[in-house]
Scaffold this motif. Structure first.
Motif, PDB file in Angstrom:
ATOM      1  N   ARG A  71     -40.934  11.346  31.027  1.00 44.84           N
ATOM      2  CA  ARG A  71     -41.215   9.985  31.491  1.00 44.84           C
ATOM      3  C   ARG A  71     -41.559   9.083  30.303  1.00 44.84           C
ATOM      4  O   ARG A  71     -41.114   7.943  30.220  1.00 44.84           O
ATOM      5  N   LYS A  72     -42.374   9.620  29.387  1.00 44.06           N
ATOM      6  CA  LYS A  72     -42.746   8.841  28.197  1.00 44.06           C
ATOM      7  C   LYS A  72     -41.518   8.534  27.351  1.00 44.06           C
ATOM      8  O   LYS A  72     -41.353   7.408  26.854  1.00 44.06           O
ATOM      9  N   LEU A  73     -40.651   9.513  27.192  1.00 39.93           N
ATOM     10  CA  LEU A  73     -39.423   9.295  26.423  1.00 39.93           C
ATOM     11  C   LEU A  73     -38.507   8.284  27.116  1.00 39.93           C
ATOM     12  O   LEU A  73     -37.906   7.430  26.462  1.00 39.93           O
ATOM     13  N   ASP A  74     -38.419   8.374  28.431  1.00 40.58           N
ATOM     14  CA  ASP A  74     -37.621   7.420  29.201  1.00 40.58           C
ATOM     15  C   ASP A  74     -38.164   6.008  29.017  1.00 40.58           C
ATOM     16  O   ASP A  74     -37.403   5.049  28.810  1.00 40.58           O
ATOM     17  N   THR A  75     -39.482   5.865  29.065  1.00 37.53           N
ATOM     18  CA  THR A  75     -40.114   4.561  28.872  1.00 37.53           C
ATOM     19  C   THR A  75     -39.867   4.049  27.458  1.00 37.53           C
ATOM     20  O   THR A  75     -39.539   2.869  27.266  1.00 37.53           O
ATOM     21  N   LEU A  76     -40.007   4.916  26.459  1.00 37.21           N
ATOM     22  CA  LEU A  76     -39.745   4.517  25.069  1.00 37.21           C
ATOM     23  C   LEU A  76     -38.296   4.059  24.876  1.00 37.21           C
ATOM     24  O   LEU A  76     -38.021   3.169  24.074  1.00 37.21           O
TER      25      LEU A  76
END
Length: 166
Positions: A71-76
């Protein structure tokens, strides 16, 4: 032997909104009567709830966002992986339909939303239906308020239904 008409009912169904679910049920029952041989399913917000309550096949409007580090990578990545995943799922799902009916619910509003919320979701599905040659029709849908000018433009485009009669 002609293949049965494949109809998808699109909307914010299964979320616990009584009015939305009643709209689905009314349209579904009408279609069952008028097109008894049709394959009818839902394209909705909470497909598991619609399947459980109405006993129909249902697919989700969007894939759930990834969890944890993904999720963090998707947001980044500015949610681009999720966006393209949703496009792929949408295009694949439309292979199973001849007609999409957006029935009931307030599909033309951005109430408590941004252009990247519901307006974007509806835009993706409408554009994908046009690309796939799937007819899209609106039946007794609610409209407004549309406060964001970007949402207004997106809805203006979405309101042009796809090809051919049902």
């Amino acid at each position: 032997n002609a293949r049965p008409l494949r109809i998808g009912i699109f909307g914010g169904y299964g979320t616990g909104n009584f009015g939305n679910d009643a709209s689905f049920e009314a349209l579904y029952n009408f279609l069952r009567t008028e097109y008894p041989n049709a394959e009818i399913s839902a394209i909705c917000s909470k497909p598991e709830n619609v399947t459980k309550r109405f006993g129909v096949k249902a697919v989700g409007i969007a894939a759930p966002r990834p969890e944890g580090i993904w999720r963090k990578l998707d947001t980044l990545a500015l949610r681009q992986p999720s966006t393209w995943r949703n496009w792929a799922r949408c295009l694949k799902a439309l292979n199973d339909y001849d007609v999409i009916l957006s029935g009931g619910t307030g599909v033309f509003d951005d109430f408590r939303d941004t252009p990247l919320g519901w307006p974007s979701v509806l835009g993706r599905w409408c554009l994908a239906a046009k690309l796939k040659g799937v007819t899209w029709r609106y039946i007794s849908v609610g409209a407004g308020p549309i406060t964001n000018p970007i949402s207004r433009e997106m809805f203006r485009y979405d309101s042009f239904a796809g090809p051919g009669p049902m």
